[in-house]
Structures are given as C-alpha cells and as structure tokens.
Design an enzyme around this catalytic site. Structure first.
Site, PDB file in Angstrom:
ATOM      1  N   LYS A  40       0.845  -1.627   0.131  1.00 31.25           N
ATOM      2  CA  LYS A  40       0.138  -0.150  -0.270  1.00 31.25           C
ATOM      3  C   LYS A  40       0.788   1.592   0.075  1.00 31.25           C
ATOM      4  O   LYS A  40       2.051   1.461   1.270  1.00 31.25           O
ATOM      5  CB  LYS A  40      -1.269   0.012   1.214  1.00 31.25           C
ATOM      6  CG  LYS A  40      -1.606  -1.036   1.416  1.00 31.25           C
ATOM      7  CD  LYS A  40      -2.599  -1.619   0.435  1.00 31.25           C
ATOM      8  CE  LYS A  40      -3.150  -2.657   0.296  1.00 31.25           C
ATOM      9  NZ  LYS A  40      -3.906  -3.718  -1.123  1.00 31.25           N
ATOM     10  N   LYS A  89     -14.442  -8.082  -4.975  1.00 32.41           N
ATOM     11  CA  LYS A  89     -14.674  -8.436  -4.153  1.00 32.41           C
ATOM     12  C   LYS A  89     -16.323  -8.070  -3.944  1.00 32.41           C
ATOM     13  O   LYS A  89     -16.686  -7.048  -4.363  1.00 32.41           O
ATOM     14  CB  LYS A  89     -15.079  -6.881  -3.370  1.00 32.41           C
ATOM     15  CG  LYS A  89     -12.540  -7.335  -3.767  1.00 32.41           C
ATOM     16  CD  LYS A  89     -12.542  -5.757  -2.418  1.00 32.41           C
ATOM     17  CE  LYS A  89     -10.524  -5.657  -3.162  1.00 32.41           C
ATOM     18  NZ  LYS A  89     -10.097  -4.348  -2.331  1.00 32.41           N
TER      19      LYS A  89
HETATM   20 MG    MG Z   1      -7.050  -2.497  -3.423  1.00 24.31          MG
END
Ligand code: MG
Length: 372
Positions: free
Chosen positions: A165, A265
């Site tokens: 990230k 997702k």
């Molecule tokens: Mg992502």
C-alpha cells in the site's frame, strides 16, 4: 422450501494492528461486521456476512447493512431461497443500489443453495480449477524499511504475492518505497503497488514512470477517467478496484481499455451473484482477477475464495484473506486458511463455515414470517 426467518448479529472485529492506507490518509483499527443467518421452513439454514472495511474506504458502512435489512428481509421472507437470481432482482427493486447491504443476504442464499444441493460453492460456480488458491499478503503503508520488513514477515508465512500500500503527496517517498521493495524482491514473488486512489494523475505518472518497478499498479487515482489518463501515459499493467461497482462500471473500464485486471470483491459489487457475472465477464475479455472479500471473518473470506477457486488459473491472481488481521476468530479451525501461502477450500456443502454460537451470542434482530 420457504424462507421463514432472517437473523442478524453485529460484531466489532478489532484489527491486530492499526492499518494505514492511501498514503496514510486512511487509518483503520476495527471493522463492523454483520453476520446473517437465513432459516427455512424445511430446517435448512444459510450463513452470510457483510463487512465493509471501516466507513472511509468505500461508500459503505456496517450500520447501513443493518438499516437496509429492515427493507430487504421482509421482501425475501416467504420466498424460495434457491431462486437466487429472482431474489436478487426482488432486492434491486425493493432497494435500488446499496450493493454492499445486499451482499450478506446473497451469500446466505448461496450457502443455502449449496447445502440444499449437497455441493460446495466452487462446484456451483463452475468447478474447482486446481487444488488450492494462492494467497496475497497486504503490506500497510510505512517507511521503505518498515514495508520491506513486512514483506519479509509475510514471506516467512509462505506468501509469494504481496499487495504493498503506497500513495501520497510525496513522489520521491513512493519511489523510495517501491525501489526498496523491488531490491528485496525474490525472483518468485509478485508485487502489486496499490495506491488506493491517493494520487492525482500527474503524481501517478511521475511515480510510475520514475520507479524501476515490474508488475502491477492498482487504483492509482479516484475516478475511472483519471486512471485512464494514467493508463495512457505509463507502461505497467493497471488493476482497478475501488472505482468499479456495477456491471456498467466494468463495461466502461473495458471499452476504455483502462486496465488489464480488476479486483472482484462480493461486498463491493453486491454479493456472489453479481461477483460471478463480473468474474465471467473478466474471463471473457482476458482480464486477470484478484477475487477476495472487502473484509470480515473467515466466513466472508471463504465465500469469496469459492469463486476464486472456480476461476481459470490463467485469469486468477492471488486472493487476500482478512481474517488473519483480526484479533477474534468467529469460526475456529474452519474455512479457507493460510497454509504456506495457499488456502484449500472446504468440501462441505455451501460455504462450509458455521460461526461459533458462543462467539456470536444473541442476535441483534430477527425478522420472521408473519403467522397465518
Ligand atoms: Mg486495492
């Protein structure tokens, strides 16, 4: 078979460590999960879970699931739970949008269908492709040294795919993070650099063209158009995640050639029914797919991994699991778990995970079929 009762539990799931995203502008310490059980008049039940990653990651929040249940549960009670497409259309008419709120109900319907059929979900989704699903770590934003240490720790637990990230306002710092991780990368490892929409197009182009990085960059900017601008000025493959919700969003991304892969997702796109359509679309157009849940216990993780296991290997990238990041385990010993960087799915019918009743305690609310 008719739906006779829908019960919901609220569970606060503390993270083992605070988690930073999007260059440090988003911090998470606990998740708000809703666990659902759908009961039928034939004694069969199905379990589902909806757990947005906090309330600042996506346009979704835990309390919204429970509020939407007031409208969605009465619309489903009395119906045959095996009519999943029809029930999804009913939910879309009763409450347009609110995809994340419908997802736990859809998961519970699939769990019920699998139990009624005596088959695990991966069989209903097209059949297992291989023995297991490769897993991806997630590496919280930090200094270059901290991030390299987190990659090393994940490597020691068997992970060979890492989602690092990054993102922020300092291009030099992001380039330093990337180059430190690249220098420590092993030949058999894959790294995705996930900016979680933190960059402006100019910053994304500066970092991506300035860093010596192989592999994927994910969700560089907020919108599809901004990501497309980055796509046209950079060479690395691009993965899209947060800017895609509906089928239409995915179609527009494909038509614009905005990406080479997407994250699917269930909680972000409205459940397994809609996620499966997106998976099949992605396979058809040649995208590569990370299929995993937004958040939650091993119940939500395992539901998503059934879809991953039934996805062709050439289209499938590693899946991330949320539950190892939590201090509580809602179904000890069950479901998809990390074993040296891969997870084997349960062969039991449905999702194959039943939450521990002691951990769940009493339901927050139950909706029942009115008496005759
Ligand atoms: Mg992502």
């Amino acid at each position: 078979m008719r739906i006779s009762r829908i019960s919901a539990w609220q569970k606060t799931l503390p993270l083992r460590k605070p988690y930073w995203l999007s260059g440090g502008r988003l911090k998470f310490e606990a998740l708000d999960s809703t666990i659902l059980r759908i009961d039928t008049d034939e004694g069969l039940s199905g379990w589902g879970e909806g757990c947005p990653w906090g309330h600042s990651y996506l346009p979704a929040f835990g309390g919204g699931i429970r509020a939407a249940l007031e409208i969605l549960a009465p619309a489903l009670i009395g119906r045959d739970p095996r009519d999943i497409d029809s029930l999804n259309r009913t939910m879309d008419v009763a409450l347009p949008g609110h995809l994340y709120a419908k997802s736990p109900l859809d998961l519970a319907l699939w769990d019920l269908l699998g139990r009624a059929a005596g088959l695990p979900l991966y069989t209903l989704f097209g059949g297992a492709e291989g023995e297991c699903v490769a897993l991806s770590s997630s590496i919280s934003t930090g200094t270059p040294e901290e991030m390299v240490a987190l990659v090393e720790s994940a490597r020691n637990r068997g992970y060979r795919t890492h989602s690092a990230k990054i993102g922020g306002e300092d291009a030099a710092l992001d380039i330093a993070r990337i180059e430190a991780i690249e220098a420590a990368r092993r030949p058999d490892e894959q790294i995705t650099y996930d900016a979680n929409r933190a960059w402006t197009p100019a910053l994304a182009i500066e970092v991506m063209n300035g860093a010596a990085a192989r592999g994927w960059f994910e969700q560089p900017c907020e919108t599809l158009d901004q990501c497309l601008q980055v796509r046209r000025s950079t060479r690395q493959p691009i993965m899209l995640d947060e800017c895609l919700h509906s089928f239409q969003d995915h179609l527009e991304a494909w038509r614009a050639r905005a990406c080479e892969g997407v994250k699917v997702k269930p909680n972000r796109v409205g459940g397994l029914t809609k996620a499966r359509r997106l998976r099949d679309f992605g396979v058809s157009v040649g995208w590569r797919l990370h299929i995993e849940e937004v958040g939650g216990t091993v119940l939500a993780d395992t539901a998503a991994l059934h879809l991953a296991l039934s996805t062709p290997a050439e289209n499938r990238l590693a899946s991330w699991l949320c539950h190892p990041h939590l201090t509580e385990d809602g179904a000890p010993g069950q479901g998809a778990r990390n074993s040296d960087g891969a997870a084997v799915l349960p062969e039991a019918p449905g999702i194959g995970v039943v939450p521990d009743p002691d951990w769940l305690s009493e339901p927050l609310v139950s909706y029942e079929r009115p008496g005759p």
